[in-house]
Scaffold this motif. Structure first.
Motif, PDB file in Angstrom:
ATOM      1  N   GLY A   1      -7.215 -12.926   0.860  1.00  0.00           N
ATOM      2  CA  GLY A   1      -7.786 -11.582   0.885  1.00  0.00           C
ATOM      3  C   GLY A   1      -6.728 -10.505   0.794  1.00  0.00           C
ATOM      4  O   GLY A   1      -6.888  -9.503   0.063  1.00  0.00           O
ATOM      5  N   LEU A   2      -5.611 -10.694   1.522  1.00  0.00           N
ATOM      6  CA  LEU A   2      -4.542  -9.698   1.488  1.00  0.00           C
ATOM      7  C   LEU A   2      -3.899  -9.609   0.111  1.00  0.00           C
ATOM      8  O   LEU A   2      -3.584  -8.513  -0.374  1.00  0.00           O
ATOM      9  CB  LEU A   2      -3.481 -10.033   2.545  1.00  0.00           C
ATOM     10  CG  LEU A   2      -3.880  -9.814   4.002  1.00  0.00           C
ATOM     11  CD1 LEU A   2      -2.752 -10.237   4.935  1.00  0.00           C
ATOM     12  CD2 LEU A   2      -4.234  -8.342   4.257  1.00  0.00           C
ATOM     13  N   VAL A   3      -3.698 -10.768  -0.529  1.00  0.00           N
ATOM     14  CA  VAL A   3      -3.051 -10.713  -1.835  1.00  0.00           C
ATOM     15  C   VAL A   3      -4.001 -10.136  -2.884  1.00  0.00           C
ATOM     16  O   VAL A   3      -3.575  -9.379  -3.786  1.00  0.00           O
ATOM     17  CB  VAL A   3      -2.509 -12.100  -2.243  1.00  0.00           C
ATOM     18  CG1 VAL A   3      -3.597 -13.036  -2.749  1.00  0.00           C
ATOM     19  CG2 VAL A   3      -1.405 -11.967  -3.272  1.00  0.00           C
ATOM     20  N   ALA A   4      -5.308 -10.437  -2.778  1.00  0.00           N
ATOM     21  CA  ALA A   4      -6.266  -9.836  -3.721  1.00  0.00           C
ATOM     22  C   ALA A   4      -6.318  -8.329  -3.535  1.00  0.00           C
ATOM     23  O   ALA A   4      -6.361  -7.562  -4.522  1.00  0.00           O
ATOM     24  CB  ALA A   4      -7.649 -10.451  -3.508  1.00  0.00           C
ATOM     25  N   ARG A   5      -6.321  -7.866  -2.299  1.00  0.00           N
ATOM     26  CA  ARG A   5      -6.312  -6.424  -2.016  1.00  0.00           C
ATOM     27  C   ARG A   5      -5.058  -5.773  -2.600  1.00  0.00           C
ATOM     28  O   ARG A   5      -5.108  -4.687  -3.198  1.00  0.00           O
ATOM     29  CB  ARG A   5      -6.377  -6.227  -0.506  1.00  0.00           C
ATOM     30  CG  ARG A   5      -6.252  -4.791  -0.023  1.00  0.00           C
ATOM     31  CD  ARG A   5      -6.302  -4.795   1.506  1.00  0.00           C
ATOM     32  NE  ARG A   5      -6.262  -3.458   2.054  1.00  0.00           N
ATOM     33  CZ  ARG A   5      -5.146  -2.778   2.315  1.00  0.00           C
ATOM     34  NH1 ARG A   5      -3.968  -3.337   2.050  1.00  0.00           N
ATOM     35  NH2 ARG A   5      -5.196  -1.560   2.815  1.00  0.00           N
ATOM     36  N   SER A   6      -3.914  -6.457  -2.422  1.00  0.00           N
ATOM     37  CA  SER A   6      -2.656  -5.905  -2.912  1.00  0.00           C
ATOM     38  C   SER A   6      -2.619  -5.877  -4.437  1.00  0.00           C
ATOM     39  O   SER A   6      -2.077  -4.947  -5.046  1.00  0.00           O
ATOM     40  CB  SER A   6      -1.483  -6.735  -2.370  1.00  0.00           C
ATOM     41  OG  SER A   6      -1.438  -6.658  -0.958  1.00  0.00           O
TER      42      SER A   6
ATOM     43  N   ALA B   1       7.151  -6.866  -3.268  1.00  0.00           N
ATOM     44  CA  ALA B   1       6.442  -7.286  -2.061  1.00  0.00           C
ATOM     45  C   ALA B   1       5.218  -8.128  -2.418  1.00  0.00           C
ATOM     46  O   ALA B   1       4.907  -9.123  -1.741  1.00  0.00           O
ATOM     47  CB  ALA B   1       6.028  -6.061  -1.247  1.00  0.00           C
ATOM     48  N   LEU B   2       4.514  -7.743  -3.475  1.00  0.00           N
ATOM     49  CA  LEU B   2       3.333  -8.505  -3.897  1.00  0.00           C
ATOM     50  C   LEU B   2       3.709  -9.917  -4.325  1.00  0.00           C
ATOM     51  O   LEU B   2       3.001 -10.882  -4.013  1.00  0.00           O
ATOM     52  CB  LEU B   2       2.638  -7.779  -5.044  1.00  0.00           C
ATOM     53  CG  LEU B   2       1.469  -8.530  -5.701  1.00  0.00           C
ATOM     54  CD1 LEU B   2       0.385  -8.862  -4.691  1.00  0.00           C
ATOM     55  CD2 LEU B   2       0.895  -7.702  -6.843  1.00  0.00           C
ATOM     56  N   GLU B   3       4.828 -10.051  -4.997  1.00  0.00           N
ATOM     57  CA  GLU B   3       5.262 -11.375  -5.436  1.00  0.00           C
ATOM     58  C   GLU B   3       5.503 -12.290  -4.232  1.00  0.00           C
ATOM     59  O   GLU B   3       5.103 -13.459  -4.233  1.00  0.00           O
ATOM     60  CB  GLU B   3       6.536 -11.253  -6.280  1.00  0.00           C
ATOM     61  CG  GLU B   3       7.038 -12.591  -6.817  1.00  0.00           C
ATOM     62  CD  GLU B   3       8.301 -12.426  -7.662  1.00  0.00           C
ATOM     63  OE1 GLU B   3       8.808 -13.449  -8.145  1.00  0.00           O
ATOM     64  OE2 GLU B   3       8.774 -11.276  -7.820  1.00  0.00           O
ATOM     65  N   GLU B   4       6.156 -11.759  -3.203  1.00  0.00           N
ATOM     66  CA  GLU B   4       6.404 -12.553  -1.987  1.00  0.00           C
ATOM     67  C   GLU B   4       5.093 -12.884  -1.286  1.00  0.00           C
ATOM     68  O   GLU B   4       4.873 -14.020  -0.844  1.00  0.00           O
ATOM     69  CB  GLU B   4       7.339 -11.779  -1.050  1.00  0.00           C
ATOM     70  CG  GLU B   4       7.545 -12.420   0.315  1.00  0.00           C
ATOM     71  CD  GLU B   4       8.241 -13.772   0.242  1.00  0.00           C
ATOM     72  OE1 GLU B   4       8.094 -14.563   1.192  1.00  0.00           O
ATOM     73  OE2 GLU B   4       8.934 -14.040  -0.770  1.00  0.00           O
TER      74      GLU B   4
ATOM     75  N   GLU C   1       0.830  -1.209   0.000  1.00  0.00           N
ATOM     76  CA  GLU C   1       0.000   0.000   0.000  1.00  0.00           C
ATOM     77  C   GLU C   1       0.865   1.259   0.000  1.00  0.00           C
ATOM     78  O   GLU C   1       0.617   2.203  -0.763  1.00  0.00           O
ATOM     79  CB  GLU C   1      -0.932  -0.002   1.218  1.00  0.00           C
ATOM     80  CG  GLU C   1      -1.838   1.224   1.265  1.00  0.00           C
ATOM     81  CD  GLU C   1      -2.884   1.148   2.369  1.00  0.00           C
ATOM     82  OE1 GLU C   1      -3.481   2.202   2.673  1.00  0.00           O
ATOM     83  OE2 GLU C   1      -3.101   0.050   2.915  1.00  0.00           O
ATOM     84  N   ALA C   2       1.905   1.263   0.870  1.00  0.00           N
ATOM     85  CA  ALA C   2       2.748   2.454   0.963  1.00  0.00           C
ATOM     86  C   ALA C   2       3.507   2.701  -0.337  1.00  0.00           C
ATOM     87  O   ALA C   2       3.579   3.841  -0.835  1.00  0.00           O
ATOM     88  CB  ALA C   2       3.724   2.299   2.134  1.00  0.00           C
TER      89      ALA C   2
ATOM     90  N   GLU D   1     -12.454  -6.442  -9.740  1.00  0.00           N
ATOM     91  CA  GLU D   1     -12.630  -7.867  -9.431  1.00  0.00           C
ATOM     92  C   GLU D   1     -11.755  -8.262  -8.234  1.00  0.00           C
ATOM     93  O   GLU D   1     -12.184  -9.012  -7.352  1.00  0.00           O
ATOM     94  CB  GLU D   1     -12.258  -8.705 -10.655  1.00  0.00           C
ATOM     95  CG  GLU D   1     -12.408 -10.201 -10.427  1.00  0.00           C
ATOM     96  CD  GLU D   1     -11.993 -11.001 -11.647  1.00  0.00           C
ATOM     97  OE1 GLU D   1     -11.692 -12.204 -11.489  1.00  0.00           O
ATOM     98  OE2 GLU D   1     -11.953 -10.434 -12.762  1.00  0.00           O
ATOM     99  N   HIS D   2     -10.523  -7.735  -8.209  1.00  0.00           N
ATOM    100  CA  HIS D   2      -9.633  -8.041  -7.086  1.00  0.00           C
ATOM    101  C   HIS D   2     -10.175  -7.452  -5.776  1.00  0.00           C
ATOM    102  O   HIS D   2     -10.113  -8.109  -4.721  1.00  0.00           O
ATOM    103  CB  HIS D   2      -8.233  -7.490  -7.365  1.00  0.00           C
ATOM    104  CG  HIS D   2      -7.502  -8.219  -8.454  1.00  0.00           C
ATOM    105  ND1 HIS D   2      -7.457  -9.585  -8.535  1.00  0.00           N
ATOM    106  CD2 HIS D   2      -6.789  -7.744  -9.522  1.00  0.00           C
ATOM    107  CE1 HIS D   2      -6.743  -9.945  -9.593  1.00  0.00           C
ATOM    108  NE2 HIS D   2      -6.325  -8.843 -10.222  1.00  0.00           N
TER     109      HIS D   2
END
Length: 915
Positions: free
Chosen positions: A758-763, A740-743, A726-727, A775-776
């Protein structure tokens, strides 16, 4: 004469206790300053006022006997012990040696003692007087200090006399209300001296005595005794070289030295026998051929009294007599006492007297002391066990056996909390020779002590070296040590030399297999090795299997296995965070707190409470989190534990309080950096990142979360990665967000939990563009809606609403932002709620004011905790047991709660919607 203010302070304490406001007071001062007299004044005031008065006194030679001072105080009250809950009855029984069983946690003994005193005080106010508290055994001192800090509404007053200065530090009493006794003023000193000297007194001599006594009442009474009248008329001088207590002791020594030889020997035997048992004294005297009438001269000299008990006029008499004797005379006295002590009824004191009677070394006596150490450990007296083992080592003729006993003494000393003293004993043990197992255990203990004192980055490597040496010698201890190494590496951030968890795991591959069916800790060790050698995806299934094993109810038929599982619950909780399993995380964190409470393990309970408080923040329960932090603070004040900042830091960051967060962050980073603890630094940086994401300062948030992820494998990286995404996205650093998203995506695919997905979809939504973004967002809301940690759901509504507003879809944005604002406001996530409010205003909608006062806002965090527990239907006794208080104190809190809420019954409390 004199002491008016001091007597008034004591009388005020008694008046408060009589009115139901319990309290404690520590009287401090040098020997002879009047502490005992003030304690007796308290007795004299209390008894006519309807108080029951019980007393105890520490004795130097008794400091090796676990719970001796506590037993002396509580013995007359034990007819009421049946009113206590069964675990508390059992704890007291084991501590006092009347029942067998597992060694109780000393704070469970403390809770039992608190409730025993409270039960007795139901019949009328109770005053507990403890003289010479500096000579209490460690277990008794810690329990009584615990009780003194927890009394609130029990009509109990505790007054301790503590010599100051003294060579024996008693940290347990630090922080209690204190009254320091100074010397008498000159006028009072002169008046007291006049009562002690009937002969004519030269003015110059009188002035010198008053000056030399420095207002010490005992000195004023004792120094002139035994001096010829002609000396008092002129020329009487006192030696300036000695302090007042030593001069008084010297006066007692000179007085006793003038008595007949048999009387002096009888005095020495009485000084060497700490319990005051008159029958034992007479049996020892008979062994030495001393007749009973030898006591008459000592009684006439005002040095002691003998009836059913043996009482010295002052503790300085005891020390003066004992120190004046030669070592052969002391050994003879102890030998007589050993011969007079029943080996069946009191084997430990017999062993102690036998040890004092030895010249040189003696294996038979050393072995007897070792057996006494085992009995002390079984009662929960680790400090006493260490003292017996240390003495046993001193008396052991064989060097190898001496080193082994010194190592045992060091282990017991470390477990009792005296790590620095344990280090000194390790030096003796290291002089050896130790066998291979002893040498490996020495290295393990050295690592454990280093971790306790420093939490330094070098500790995991030390533990790995010890585990490797233990491997062919003690398979179970080797596996436990490898798990300790993982534990220490997670806490400190790796091996401290650029190597991380992979290196720990590679070393731990050498761990021997379990010696029997694998316990939960065995499963956890193997799972951690798999995770950090074969990869996260390979490790998740075995980690989940291990964590589920920790969730199985304890088998009461296997208490040792249950205790072993409890030891690793906090590590299991952290691992659940690593695999983003919110259900396991919640179950394990709550279980850790519950079992620590039930077992009375107050040493480990604060950390468990803080971890659960952080999870409560993420679950959107700020009031419950505040209760847990308040409870942790209260317990830490009682136990004297190390200050832990992270509970308050996490709450402040999510609340959006910049001033408090920055202040706590600075303290946490400074303290962790001084220890080389990168993991704690990372956790503090993560909290700072949360604060700045809430405030919308995304560049600062990115910097903080980058620092949080700088450790090789911080345990909270699963929390830091979505904050970093997010930052970075909002700060215009898409490349960093992508890494970070890949990890995070790799972790989500491996664990498959609603939280992770949920966290990865939000990201993905935050970093994406085009039609897939919405959709995400919807997938994230769907997944996080099934997750216990609802702050992430609320924040997803927030960022989804922000995206919709930028897309020009104001009406849909309002729905999402309205939901986010409501949830975040209710959760106390102030900065994020303010973000939602700003976005709402940008859509043309005025956000609703959700800060209306609730009735429960008038309650303190502690009162809210009590109210919540009572509202579940728990009785006052059940709540008291959980919170380490007495039922009467819970009732007092309930009265305050009822008054603040305008209700009058438990039924009405249950009907309220508590936050």
């Amino acid at each position: 004469m004199g002491r008016r203010a001091e007597r008034a302070a004591v009388e005020h304490l008694l008046a408060q206790a009589h009115a139901g406001h319990s309290g404690a007071l520590v009287l401090r001062g040098e020997a002879g300053i009047g502490k005992t007299a003030l304690l007796e004044h308290a007795r004299g005031v209390a008894e006519p006022s309807g108080f029951r008065v019980e007393s105890s006194a520490g004795v130097e030679s008794e400091s090796q006997f676990a719970f001796a001072g506590l037993h002396q105080l509580c013995a007359p009250l034990l007819d009421r012990v049946s009113a206590l809950p069964e675990p508390q009855q059992a704890a007291l029984g084991v501590a006092f040696g009347t029942h067998s069983g597992a060694a109780p946690d000393r704070f469970l003994v403390g809770l039992a003692t608190l409730n025993l005193l409270a039960e007795v005080a139901e019949d009328g106010p109770l005053l507990c007087l403890v003289d010479d508290a500096h000579w209490l055994d460690q277990a008794s001192a810690e329990v009584l200090a615990f009780v003194a800090r927890r009394v609130e509404a029990e009509r109990v007053a505790l007054v301790f006399g503590l010599r100051d200065p003294t060579d024996r530090e008693v940290p347990a009493f630090g922080g209690l209300p204190e009254l320091r006794l100074a010397g008498l003023g000159e006028a009072d000193a002169r008046a007291l001296l006049a009562t002690a000297v009937r002969a004519p007194l030269d003015g110059g001599v009188r002035d010198r005595i008053v000056a030399e006594a420095r207002g010490n009442p005992l000195a004023l009474l004792e120094l002139p005794r035994g001096v010829q009248p002609v000396q008092l008329a002129g020329g009487f001088q006192l030696p300036d070289a000695l302090g007042v207590p030593y001069r008084v002791e010297d006066s007692f020594r000179r007085r006793s030295a003038s008595l007949p030889a048999d009387t002096q020997t009888l005095l020495l035997v009485a000084a060497a026998e700490p319990t005051g048992d008159a029958d034992l004294l007479w049996r020892a005297a008979q062994h030495l051929g001393i007749a009973r009438d030898a006591a008459a001269a000592a009684e006439a000299a005002g040095l002691l009294e003998i009836d059913a008990r043996v009482r010295f006029r002052h503790p300085l008499v005891r020390s003066a007599v004992y120190r004046a004797a030669t070592r052969p005379e002391q050994r003879r006295a102890h030998g007589a006492l050993a011969a007079a002590t029943d080996p069946q009824l009191d084997p430990d004191r017999r062993a102690w007297h036998r040890a004092q009677a030895v010249l040189g070394t003696d294996e038979e006596v050393a072995a007897e002391l070792e057996r006494s150490a085992d009995r002390a450990r079984a009662r929960g007296g680790l400090a006493a066990s260490a003292a017996f083992l240390k003495h046993a080592a001193d008396l052991t003729p064989d060097p190898g056996r001496r080193a082994g006993r010194a190592l045992g003494a060091a282990q017991a000393t470390y477990e009792s909390g005296a790590s620095r003293i344990a280090s000194e004993l390790l030096t003796v043990a290291a002089a050896g020779p130790l066998d291979a197992l002893g040498g490996a255990r020495l290295e393990l203990l050295r690592a454990q002590i280093a971790f306790h004192l420093t939490r330094g980055a070098e500790v995991p490597g030390m533990l790995l070296d010890a585990a490797k040496k233990l491997c062919p010698l003690d398979a179970a201890l080797s596996r436990e040590t490898y798990l300790h190494a993982f534990d220490a590496a997670i806490i400190t951030g790796g091996l401290g030399d650029g190597r991380g968890m992979a290196e720990v795991a590679e070393a731990a591959r050498a761990a021997p297999p379990p010696t029997g069916p694998p316990e939960p800790a065995d499963l956890l060790l193997d799972a951690l090795v798999t995770t950090h050698t074969d990869g996260y995806a390979a490790g998740v299934p075995v980690l989940r299997q291990a964590l589920e094993a920790f969730c199985v109810d304890d088998d009461p038929a296997e208490p040792a296995a249950c205790r072993e599982a409890r030891r690793w619950l906090w590590l299991a909780s952290r691992v659940a965070l690593t695999i983003l399993d919110d259900e396991l995380l919640w179950v394990l964190a709550r279980r850790n707190v519950r079992l620590a409470r039930e077992s009375g393990a107050l040493a480990s309970l604060p950390a468990a409470l803080l971890y659960l408080s952080s999870m409560s923040v993420l679950a959107g329960e700020p009031a419950r989190a505040a209760e847990l932090v308040a409870e942790e603070t209260a317990i830490r004040q009682v136990t004297g534990g190390v200050s832990l900042h992270f509970g308050r830091l996490v709450m402040a960051a999510w609340r959006g309080d910049p001033a408090e967060t920055v202040e706590l962050h600075a303290v946490a980073v400074r303290e962790a950096t001084s220890r080389g603890n990168s993991a704690e630094v990372s956790l503090a940086e993560h909290a700072l990142g949360v604060l700045n994401n809430g405030l919308g300062d995304y560049a600062a948030a990115l910097d903080a979360e980058e620092r949080a992820c700088a450790s090789l494998e911080p345990p909270h990286i699963s929390l830091a990665l979505p904050e970093l995404v997010e930052a970075a996205t909002r700060a215009g650093r898409p490349e960093r967000a992508a890494v970070a998203l890949e990890e995070l995506d790799a972790r989500a695919r491996a664990t498959g939990t609603s939280w992770a997905l949920g966290l990865v979809a939000r990201s993905r939504a935050l970093t994406g563009t085009g039609p897939d973004v919405e959709e995400h967002y919807r997938a994230a809301i769907d997944h996080l809606g099934r997750c216990r940690l609802v702050v992430y759901l609320a924040r997803t509504h927030l960022v989804y609403g922000e995206w919709l507003r930028r897309e020009g879809r104001r009406r849909e944005a309002r729905d999402q932002l309205r939901t986010a604002h409501g949830l975040l406001s209710d959760m106390g996530a102030g900065a994020f709620a303010d973000r939602a409010a700003r976005e709402l205003r940008a859509t043309g909608e005025r956000p609703r004011n959700r800060t209306a006062a609730r009735p429960t806002d008038a309650l303190t965090a502690h009162e809210l905790h009590v109210a919540r527990l009572v509202a579940t239907g728990a009785t006052s006794r059940e709540v008291a047991t959980q919170l380490f208080l007495s039922p009467r104190t819970i009732e007092a809190h309930l009265r305050s709660i009822y008054r603040k809420l305008g209700i009058s019954s438990r039924r009405q409390l249950r009907e309220l919607q508590l936050p």
